[in-house]
Design a protein around this motif. Structure first.
Motif, PDB file in Angstrom:
ATOM      1  N   GLY A   1       0.794  -1.205   0.029  1.00  0.00           N
ATOM      2  CA  GLY A   1      -0.160   0.049  -0.061  1.00  0.00           C
ATOM      3  C   GLY A   1       0.955   1.214  -0.039  1.00  0.00           C
ATOM      4  O   GLY A   1       2.142   1.233   0.005  1.00  0.00           O
TER       5      GLY A   1
ATOM      6  N   GLU B   1      -5.869   2.870   3.566  1.00  0.00           N
ATOM      7  CA  GLU B   1      -4.372   2.202   3.828  1.00  0.00           C
ATOM      8  C   GLU B   1      -4.015   1.722   5.072  1.00  0.00           C
ATOM      9  O   GLU B   1      -3.616   0.616   5.320  1.00  0.00           O
TER      10      GLU B   1
ATOM     11  N   LEU C   1       4.086  -1.089   3.403  1.00  0.00           N
ATOM     12  CA  LEU C   1       3.736   0.155   3.277  1.00  0.00           C
ATOM     13  C   LEU C   1       4.624   1.182   2.732  1.00  0.00           C
ATOM     14  O   LEU C   1       5.812   1.598   3.386  1.00  0.00           O
TER      15      LEU C   1
END
Ligand code: ADP
Ligand code: MG
Length: 669
Positions: free
Chosen positions: A490, A504, A516
């Motif tokens: 993400g 997210e 991430l």
């Protein structure tokens, strides 16, 4: 910078350094080609040396005539066409050795070379001329009335602290008799800067704490404490208990609390603030918690709501928590505003949305400001003004070197959480280069297999911003298509909508996302204990304290965590900086090194650096001076808060003249 004036016979001893010589033009040698330098031979009582003069030939021969006297400042080098030494001059000044004033000027051994800054750069004023102008100014002041350089410290402080007078300090810092004069003078002027700043702090503290009446949160908290403890899922550290007690004592008293809670990343400040919020709510007041980013506000909202839900169940209370941030729909916002105005909600969490004009509180009695170094003085003041002289707790995870915190927060009381929860393992940090990337990513995947998660940070959002630095957008695509094809990844950054970021982050929290990709939006506060890997690309781009903050996003649970700094083109200073991070997890140590390397203004960013515009103080060097100045300033204010005693009258006058703006700020803040 100071330059030594030397006898010409000694010139070879000063090879390769900057010196000043004074003498008469004894001979001039014109070059055969106009592009070659002209040589002038300068003679003083001890010898002769040559000075090459470049530039337009007709101009230079008019400028340097036989028998005229000059000062030359420059570097001693070996002669161009001969083995003789010469002066590669950077500036010259014509002098008149018959003038009494110039004779005095030339008596000095050290001359100040001023940096020409601002408009001066664009004028014909050159450094040596400026020295002369300054000297002339001093000598005329001293001739006319030396009281014009007004003493700004009282006699008793000057003698107690062994300082030189202001007149001497100003004179000697410009025209030292010996080089040690410079430091003596600087120290005196630095003391003055620090003293008046600390005086301001002492007065401000007094104004807030003694003269204004605050709320007494007087209700007994035994039951509250028991319910609080039952709600907790962990044991508090001793440090947490200690600061909770300090905060409680402040709240109980009728003084207005103004307390700074310092604690390294992950030390558990949030839970401490929840306890304080509960005390205020228990006493019937509204409370607010302000954060610098929506992301953090959102996270606090979730954490605190969860905690309060459990707390309500255990205690039978109905405490309500509200989130107020910028992106909310108008309709929702109207409802929230009304809840706040009517007192239907007890704990309001948000960004600077909390201080918008339209927000009216019913009875705001307690205020927490998280990551307070991200806010300006005015923003803090605004939130306070919304309440009824509320108690204020400001929190920061940026460990501030003590000298700095005394200068910037000198009016606050300070509580420090100086230990981390027991279950923490120190984060292992490594410095690597781009070539190691494949290995690093393999390691990340191994961590994934163990069920862990990772962050990867880029300095830019997209490539359009600046060349040669990596960006989140581009690398997100790349990672998704190559290294992490089969993994859910993400991305968050400041140009995505808050609800996208929200989704997210939620997915990351729920482990639906493994990796991430982010910019520094996650720098402060974000708390996801299952993430154990922090990779920072172009790490050389970030400040040390910022890197420490970013790293603080991992190592928040019981698992071993890792931080990998990927950097390129490292010079020695950058390498030293980054290595500091590899060597220690101690935020205070890191902050000290950061301040040493970058200086206090930079360290602090622009928001609060106004107060650090010292002209003589060097916080890295002047720790003792600061302590002493602070001690004396606080003693004086304690003893004579309005500075009316005869021995303090001069302080009062000086303060009112020189610190008018600061006084104004103090009243609003
Ligand atoms: P910070 O001081 O950086 O704001 P937080 O308040 O976000 O730190 O706390 C970091 C994490 O540590 C959170 O997940 C919090 O629940 C947890 N925590 C706080 N205090 C303790 C404690 N005494 N024991 C174990 N975990 C704790
Ligand atoms: Mg925090």
């Amino acid at each position: 910078m100071y330059i030594e004036k030397i006898d010409i016979k000694n010139i070879r001893r000063h090879f390769d350094s900057n010196v000043l010589i004074a003498g008469k033009i004894y001979d001039v040698e014109h070059p055969r080609k106009p592009t070659h330098p002209m040589f002038v031979f300068v003679k003083d009582d001890t010898g002769i040396t040559q000075v090459p003069i470049f530039g337009k030939s007709e101009f230079r021969s008019k400028q340097f005539r036989l028998n005229d006297s000059f000062l030359f400042w420059g570097k001693v080098s070996e002669g161009f066409y001969s083995t003789k030494y010469q002066l590669d001059y950077r500036d010259h000044l014509k002098i008149n050795i018959l003038d009494k004033n110039e004779i005095d000027f030339l008596k000095f051994k050290y001359f100040p070379i001023y940096e020409l800054s601002g408009v001066l750069k664009k004028t014909w004023v050159r450094p040596l001329l400026l020295s002369k102008i300054v000297f002339n100014a001093f000598s005329s002041i001293l001739k006319v009335n030396d009281a014009l350089i007004k003493e700004s410290l009282p006699e008793n402080i000057i003698s107690k602290c062994n300082l030189v007078s202001k007149k001497d300090a100003i004179l000697r810092i410009n025209f030292p008799l010996q080089l040690s004069d410079v430091e003596t003078a600087r120290k005196r002027l630095a003391f003055e800067e620090l003293f008046y700043l600390q005086l301001l702090m002492a007065l401000k503290k007094r104004l807030v704490q003694v003269e204004a009446k605050g709320i007494e949160f007087h209700k007994d908290i035994n039951e509250l404490t028991n319910h609080f403890k039952s709600t907790l899922k962990f044991e508090l550290t001793d440090a947490q208990k200690k600061v909770m007690n300090e905060i409680y004592l402040d709240m109980k008293s009728n003084k207005v609390m103004n307390r700074l809670l310092q604690g390294d990343v992950g030390s558990g400040k949030t839970i401490v603030s929840i306890f304080a919020l509960l005390i205020a709510v228990e006493n019937g007041y509204q409370t607010a918690l302000m954060c610098p980013t929506e992301l953090l506000a959102e996270q606090h909202y979730v954490t605190i709501s969860n905690f309060i839900n459990d707390f309500n169940k255990i205690s039978g209370k109905e405490i309500k928590v509200t989130l107020l941030i910028g992106g909310q729909k108008k309709k929702l916002r109207e409802v929230l505003y009304q809840d706040i105005r009517l007192g239907k909600t007890n704990i309001i969490i948000g960004t600077h949305a909390l201080i918008q004009e339209a927000v009216e509180y019913k009875n705001l009695g307690f205020v927490v400001i998280d990551e307070q170094h991200k806010f300006g003085v005015m923003q803090r003041a605004k939130l306070k003004e919304k309440g009824l002289n509320p108690d204020v707790l400001v929190m920061t995870a940026t460990p501030i070197p003590r000298t700095l915190s005394l200068t910037v927060y000198g009016d606050l009381d300070v509580s420090v959480i100086d230990e981390l929860p027991l279950n923490r393992k120190p984060i292992k940090t490594y410095l690597r280069s781009d070539e190691d990337k494949a290995n690093i990513f393999k390691f990340v995947k191994d961590e994934f297999k163990k069920g862990r998660q990772a962050y990867i940070i880029y300095p830019l959002i997209d490539e359009s911003e600046k060349m040669d630095l990596k960006s989140a957008e581009e690398n997100y695509k790349l990672l998704k298509e190559t290294y992490f094809k089969n993994y859910p990844i993400g991305m968050v950054h400041g140009r995505r909508f808050w609800y996208e970021i929200d989704e997210e982050m939620q997915a990351f929290k729920e482990e639906k996302i493994k990796l991430l990709v982010s910019t520094t939006v996650i720098e402060v506060g974000i708390d996801i204990p299952n993430a154990t890997m922090m990779i920072i690309e172009d790490a050389q781009r970030f400040g040390l304290s910022q890197l420490h903050q970013l790293r603080g996003r991992v190592g928040r649970g019981a698992e071993q965590s890792y931080c990998v700094l990927i950097a390129k083109h490292l010079d020695e200073v950058s390498r030293k900086r980054l290595n500091t991070l590899c060597e220690t997890n101690d935020g205070f140590k890191i902050a000290e090194v950061d301040m040493e390397i970058r200086g206090p203004g930079e360290f602090f960013g622009t928001r609060q650096s106004g107060i650090l515009n010292f002209s003589c103080t060097d916080l890295n060097k002047d720790k003792d001076l600061l302590d002493n100045a602070r001690k004396i300033a606080f003693e004086i204010v304690n003893d004579d808060p309005h500075l009316r005693k005869p021995e303090n009258i001069s302080i009062r006058e000086c303060f009112l003249v020189n610190y008018k703006d600061a006084l104004y700020l103090m009243k609003v803040a």
